[in-house]
Design a protein around this motif. Structure first.
Motif, short mmCIF file in Angstrom:
data_model
loop_
_atom_site.label_atom_id
_atom_site.label_comp_id
_atom_site.label_asym_id
_atom_site.label_seq_id
_atom_site.Cartn_x
_atom_site.Cartn_y
_atom_site.Cartn_z
N THR A 283 29.55 2.68 -18.40
CA THR A 283 30.35 1.19 -18.17
C THR A 283 31.17 1.57 -17.09
O THR A 283 31.47 0.56 -16.16
CB THR A 283 31.11 1.17 -19.37
N GLU A 284 31.86 2.65 -16.93
CA GLU A 284 32.74 2.96 -15.78
C GLU A 284 32.31 2.72 -14.56
O GLU A 284 32.52 2.28 -13.50
CB GLU A 284 33.45 4.17 -16.08
N ALA A 285 31.09 3.33 -14.41
CA ALA A 285 29.90 3.41 -13.02
C ALA A 285 29.93 1.86 -12.61
O ALA A 285 30.04 1.72 -11.42
CB ALA A 285 28.94 4.08 -13.13
N LEU A 286 29.66 1.18 -13.68
CA LEU A 286 29.35 -0.30 -13.20
C LEU A 286 30.47 -1.04 -13.10
O LEU A 286 30.60 -1.96 -12.27
CB LEU A 286 28.64 -1.31 -14.45
N ARG A 287 31.85 -0.49 -13.44
CA ARG A 287 33.35 -1.06 -13.16
C ARG A 287 33.43 -0.78 -11.64
O ARG A 287 34.35 -1.56 -10.94
CB ARG A 287 34.09 -0.60 -14.06
N THR A 288 33.20 0.47 -11.31
CA THR A 288 33.65 1.02 -10.03
C THR A 288 32.67 1.33 -9.16
O THR A 288 33.15 1.59 -7.84
CB THR A 288 34.79 2.24 -10.33
N GLY A 289 31.69 1.50 -9.53
CA GLY A 289 30.62 2.25 -8.40
C GLY A 289 29.41 0.96 -7.81
O GLY A 289 29.38 -0.21 -8.32
N PRO A 290 28.62 1.38 -7.16
CA PRO A 290 27.58 0.51 -6.39
C PRO A 290 26.79 -0.19 -7.23
O PRO A 290 26.43 -1.17 -6.95
CB PRO A 290 27.24 1.35 -5.14
N TYR A 291 26.28 0.41 -8.23
CA TYR A 291 25.19 0.13 -9.12
C TYR A 291 25.83 -1.08 -10.14
O TYR A 291 24.94 -1.83 -10.74
CB TYR A 291 24.78 1.14 -10.09
N GLY A 292 27.20 -1.22 -10.24
CA GLY A 292 27.69 -2.59 -10.88
C GLY A 292 27.84 -3.68 -9.92
O GLY A 292 28.53 -4.94 -10.56
N ARG A 293 27.68 -3.92 -8.62
CA ARG A 293 27.93 -4.80 -7.92
C ARG A 293 26.93 -5.88 -7.83
O ARG A 293 25.66 -5.36 -8.18
CB ARG A 293 27.98 -4.29 -6.40
N CYS A 294 27.39 -7.33 -7.34
CA CYS A 294 26.33 -8.18 -7.47
C CYS A 294 25.27 -8.02 -6.28
O CYS A 294 25.64 -7.65 -5.19
CB CYS A 294 26.99 -9.45 -7.11
N VAL A 295 23.94 -8.07 -6.69
CA VAL A 295 22.96 -7.72 -5.47
C VAL A 295 23.01 -8.69 -4.50
O VAL A 295 22.60 -8.39 -3.26
CB VAL A 295 21.73 -7.70 -6.35
N TYR A 296 23.76 -9.65 -4.70
CA TYR A 296 23.96 -10.79 -3.38
C TYR A 296 25.24 -10.71 -2.42
O TYR A 296 25.21 -11.20 -1.77
CB TYR A 296 23.91 -12.28 -4.05
#
Length: 437
Positions: A283-296
């Motif tokens: 969850t923290e990785a999705l909040r701060t890292g590239p894998y949580g960013r919108c693909v667009y």
């Protein structure tokens, strides 16, 4: 070889450089053949990955390093090195360890540009080092069966090959939009990173015939700002539920709902964090890292679909298609057309179909059982690759490895020629001296 060796035989000693998914996976060969193979040192800048491999192979702290250069600066103390760093970091360790006299198992692609590939091969040859590149598909049961049928002459002379690589919609988003291979300048083209495997297979099945000319077309579709849904946020965790729930590329779906909440802590979830892939870390990785960013919303620039057309020295032709937008993940499909028959196969099927034009018969060749142990990746091919590599070193019989320096360089050059053809919108000729025109 396995039956001939005894516990008295000295083990093949290996160093692993890069303890991520691939390096950690190959290190499991020690569990498969503990009497023959031992990983005695590891280098990786990430402590969690480094510690994981230490525990797996019982490596003491004084043989675990943050930087592979610390190992290369020492005198030679192992037989080989397994290099599984990111693509753009292959060249420097490969050259450094080759100059130290280590035999090398190098994750594909060999390097991210033509010049670096040529230099790696040159240095390995100058230092009498055996280089093996991890084109593991060569060792899959279905590839071996297709190769066996072609080599038997049962379908006559191969005149055309059609090959499809369906990457998978979420896999492409993970690796080539959000992940390490999202931008060519930071890694490689998607064709090289994903499909040098496949170009290698086409060239392998064509035998002694050389690829002489290449054309290619590609495009980056959908993963751009113009395709972003209205009201979508820049991160999936912040996206309105009515938007996120309808997005097939939602990081919440891929990594949380279908990942840790479904008890999947392996790939792709395992690469998100530098610590254990639990719900908090992910969850923290999705909040701060590239894998949580919108693909667009990203700066990705590699092709989401590409076709490559190849012509070989006797006029035989081949086509390769890579496509991101598929439900299946890497279930390759291949059709091989010969003068006396044809071969058809889709990855995952239990049999390879051969059609005989002379008799009209259709033969279903059952595939051998896959390796089910800790190196079961790529249909057991990961295990077969390591076994062949270890046997070659022990017996000093390098014919056991199919993807050595020269053959790998040749197929890589076809991939580089395809990218040159795509970017320059023309047909590229591969000359006898392996230069382009």
């Amino acid at each position: 070889m396995g039956n001939k060796m005894t516990s008295q035989v000295e083990k093949t000693k290996a160093i692993v450089v890069g303890a991520g998914q691939r390096g950690f996976g190959y290190a499991h060969f020690q569990q498969c053949k503990p009497e023959e193979f031992q990983v005695i040192a590891v280098a990786d800048p990430k402590e969690y990955q480094r510690r994981q491999l230490q525990r797996l192979c019982d490596i003491p702290d004084d043989m675990a390093f943050e930087d592979w250069r610390e190992i290369a600066e020492r005198g030679k103390f192992a037989d080989c090195v397994v290099i599984c760093t990111l693509d753009q970091h292959h060249k420097d360790p490969a050259i450094a360890f080759a100059r130290r006299g280590y035999h090398i198992l190098l994750e594909k692609p060999m390097a991210t540009n033509e010049e670096d590939c040529r230099e790696i091969v040159r240095v390995c040859k100058e230092n009498n080092v055996f280089l093996t590149v991890c084109h593991v598909l060569r060792y899959t049961p279905w590839v071996k069966k297709i190769t066996e049928i072609i080599d038997s002459g049962a379908i006559g002379k191969v005149v055309n090959i059609q090959h499809l690589e369906p990457v998978g919609y979420w896999h492409f988003a993970h690796s080539y939009v959000r992940g390490n291979w999202h931008k060519e300048s930071k890694s490689s083209s998607s064709l090289l990173g994903k499909c040098c495997h496949d170009v290698d297979l086409v060239c392998h099945w064509m035998g002694d015939r050389k690829c002489q000319s290449v054309s290619s077309f590609g495009h980056l579709s959908h993963f751009n700002k113009e395709s972003k849904p209205k009201n979508a946020a820049s991160r999936c965790l912040d996206c309105p539920r009515e938007v996120e729930s309808q997005c097939p590329y939602s990081a919440v779906k891929i990594y949380i709902e279908n990942g840790v909440k479904s008890f999947n802590k392996g790939w792709p979830v395992s690469v998100l964090t530098s610590g254990p892939p639990d719900i908090e870390n992910v969850t923290e990785a999705l909040r701060t890292g590239p894998y949580g960013r919108c693909v667009y919303d990203l700066d990705n620039d590699v092709m989401s679909q590409q076709v490559v057309n190849m012509q070989f020295s006797d006029g035989a032709t081949a086509s390769l298609s890579m496509i991101a937008f598929t439900g299946s993940v890497c279930t390759r499909e291949v059709n091989v057309f010969g003068t006396k028959g044809e071969i058809r196969y889709k990855d995952g099927q239990p049999c390879v179909l051969q059609v005989d034009f002379v008799t009209g018969q259709r033969y279903h060749h059952k595939l051998e059982s896959e390796h089910k142990g800790p190196l079961s990746g790529h249909g057991g091919a990961d295990y077969c690759l390591m076994e062949h590599f270890q046997q070659a070193l022990y017996e000093k019989d390098f014919s056991k490895i199919q993807t050595g320096a020269e053959e790998t360089l040749a197929s890589h050059l076809v991939t580089f020629a395809a990218e040159k053809a795509r970017k320059e919108n023309r047909v590229v000729t591969i000359n006898e001296d392996m230069s382009f025109s």
